[in-house]
Design a protein around this motif. Structure first.
Motif, PDB file in Angstrom:
ATOM      1  N   GLY A  17       0.831  -1.161  -0.060  1.00 25.07           N
ATOM      2  CA  GLY A  17      -0.016   0.056  -0.086  1.00 25.07           C
ATOM      3  C   GLY A  17       1.006   1.446   0.142  1.00 25.07           C
ATOM      4  N   LEU A  18       2.309   1.065   0.384  1.00 19.66           N
ATOM      5  CA  LEU A  18       2.925   2.226   0.481  1.00 19.66           C
ATOM      6  C   LEU A  18       4.021   2.271  -0.594  1.00 19.66           C
ATOM      7  N   GLY A  19       3.787   1.171  -1.700  1.00 16.18           N
ATOM      8  CA  GLY A  19       4.637   1.290  -2.824  1.00 16.18           C
ATOM      9  C   GLY A  19       5.913   0.499  -2.449  1.00 16.18           C
ATOM     10  N   ILE A  20       6.003  -0.258  -1.413  1.00 12.87           N
ATOM     11  CA  ILE A  20       7.344  -0.588  -1.141  1.00 12.87           C
ATOM     12  C   ILE A  20       7.026  -2.335  -1.398  1.00 12.87           C
ATOM     13  N   LYS A  21       8.059  -2.762  -2.016  1.00 17.73           N
ATOM     14  CA  LYS A  21       8.228  -4.435  -2.616  1.00 17.73           C
ATOM     15  C   LYS A  21       9.419  -5.015  -2.404  1.00 17.73           C
ATOM     16  N   GLU A  22      10.332  -4.521  -1.339  1.00 17.61           N
ATOM     17  CA  GLU A  22      11.599  -4.919  -1.100  1.00 17.61           C
ATOM     18  C   GLU A  22      11.509  -6.014  -0.223  1.00 17.61           C
ATOM     19  N   TYR A  23      10.295  -6.356   0.531  1.00 18.54           N
ATOM     20  CA  TYR A  23      10.065  -7.240   1.734  1.00 18.54           C
ATOM     21  C   TYR A  23       9.059  -8.183   1.400  1.00 18.54           C
ATOM     22  N   ARG A  24       9.423  -9.162   1.857  1.00 17.45           N
ATOM     23  CA  ARG A  24       8.417 -10.325   1.778  1.00 17.45           C
ATOM     24  C   ARG A  24       7.827 -11.030   2.997  1.00 17.45           C
ATOM     25  N   GLN A  25       6.772 -11.881   3.066  1.00 15.64           N
ATOM     26  CA  GLN A  25       6.499 -12.578   4.242  1.00 15.64           C
ATOM     27  C   GLN A  25       6.209 -13.702   4.023  1.00 15.64           C
ATOM     28  N   THR A  26       6.333 -14.627   5.186  1.00 15.89           N
ATOM     29  CA  THR A  26       5.927 -15.946   5.140  1.00 15.89           C
ATOM     30  C   THR A  26       5.309 -16.235   6.570  1.00 15.89           C
ATOM     31  N   PHE A  27       4.596 -17.265   6.554  1.00 11.14           N
ATOM     32  CA  PHE A  27       3.577 -17.451   7.866  1.00 11.14           C
ATOM     33  C   PHE A  27       3.913 -18.882   8.713  1.00 11.14           C
ATOM     34  N   PHE A  28       3.763 -18.527   9.629  1.00 13.28           N
ATOM     35  CA  PHE A  28       3.401 -19.848  10.646  1.00 13.28           C
ATOM     36  C   PHE A  28       2.761 -19.447  11.779  1.00 13.28           C
ATOM     37  N   LYS A  29       1.314 -19.690  11.029  1.00 15.16           N
ATOM     38  CA  LYS A  29       0.191 -18.929  11.970  1.00 15.16           C
ATOM     39  C   LYS A  29      -0.052 -19.355  13.344  1.00 15.16           C
ATOM     40  N   PRO A  30      -0.286 -17.921  13.861  1.00 13.89           N
ATOM     41  CA  PRO A  30      -0.604 -16.829  13.639  1.00 13.89           C
ATOM     42  C   PRO A  30       0.436 -15.700  13.484  1.00 13.89           C
ATOM     43  N   TYR A  31       1.836 -16.269  13.242  1.00 13.88           N
ATOM     44  CA  TYR A  31       2.932 -15.404  13.214  1.00 13.88           C
ATOM     45  C   TYR A  31       3.459 -15.035  11.714  1.00 13.88           C
ATOM     46  N   ARG A  32       3.904 -13.915  11.496  1.00 13.92           N
ATOM     47  CA  ARG A  32       4.209 -13.523  10.334  1.00 13.92           C
ATOM     48  C   ARG A  32       5.748 -13.382  10.388  1.00 13.92           C
ATOM     49  N   ALA A  33       6.756 -13.681   9.414  1.00 12.57           N
ATOM     50  CA  ALA A  33       8.159 -13.564   9.281  1.00 12.57           C
ATOM     51  C   ALA A  33       8.455 -12.561   8.205  1.00 12.57           C
ATOM     52  N   ILE A  34       8.848 -11.316   8.491  1.00 13.58           N
ATOM     53  CA  ILE A  34       8.896 -10.302   7.233  1.00 13.58           C
ATOM     54  C   ILE A  34      10.478 -10.412   7.083  1.00 13.58           C
ATOM     55  N   TYR A  35      10.909 -10.532   6.023  1.00 14.02           N
ATOM     56  CA  TYR A  35      12.312 -10.809   5.465  1.00 14.02           C
ATOM     57  C   TYR A  35      12.446  -9.864   4.022  1.00 14.02           C
TER      58      TYR A  35
END
Length: 113
Positions: free
Chosen positions: A65-83
């Motif tokens: 939404g801010l135009g940032i595509k440098e980071y990705r995420q993966t899940f181990f519900k309910p947790y999110r890892a941002i990398y």
């Protein structure tokens, strides 16, 4: 090089290490140590899988939404890892409960807001 898979090195920032410790401490106190250990093992498995398939993660909608595509995420519900993938390294910046206000968590941790 068909048949070979590139191996990436997954690294946790100090903040991500603190996130893991905080998650474990919280679950140990308010649930049980066995569940805390299980969650920690699951999150570390996620990190290990990223070293084999770093591009599998989606883009966090809060950053898109801010135009940032440098980071990705993966899940181990309910947790999110941002990398972020940088060269042959995967830098994990944040591991948080996805039920939190992720907009402010991401802004504070990644954007310094």
């Amino acid at each position: 090089m068909a048949g070979t898979s590139a191996k990436f090195e997954a690294l946790l920032t100090e903040g991500a290490e603190q996130d893991l410790e905080a998650i474990h401490d919280y679950l140990s106190e308010f649930d049980c140590v066995a569940n805390a250990n299980c969650a920690l093992d699951g999150l570390m498995d996620v990190v290990e899988r990223l070293s084999k398939f770093p591009e599998r993660g989606s883009y966090p909608k809060e950053l898109i939404g801010l135009g940032i595509k440098e980071y990705r995420q993966t899940f181990f519900k309910p947790y999110r890892a941002i990398y972020r993938v940088i060269g042959n390294q995967i830098i994990i910046y944040l591991i948080a409960d996805g039920r939190r206000d992720m907009q402010s968590v991401l802004a504070r941790r990644l954007l310094g807001a």
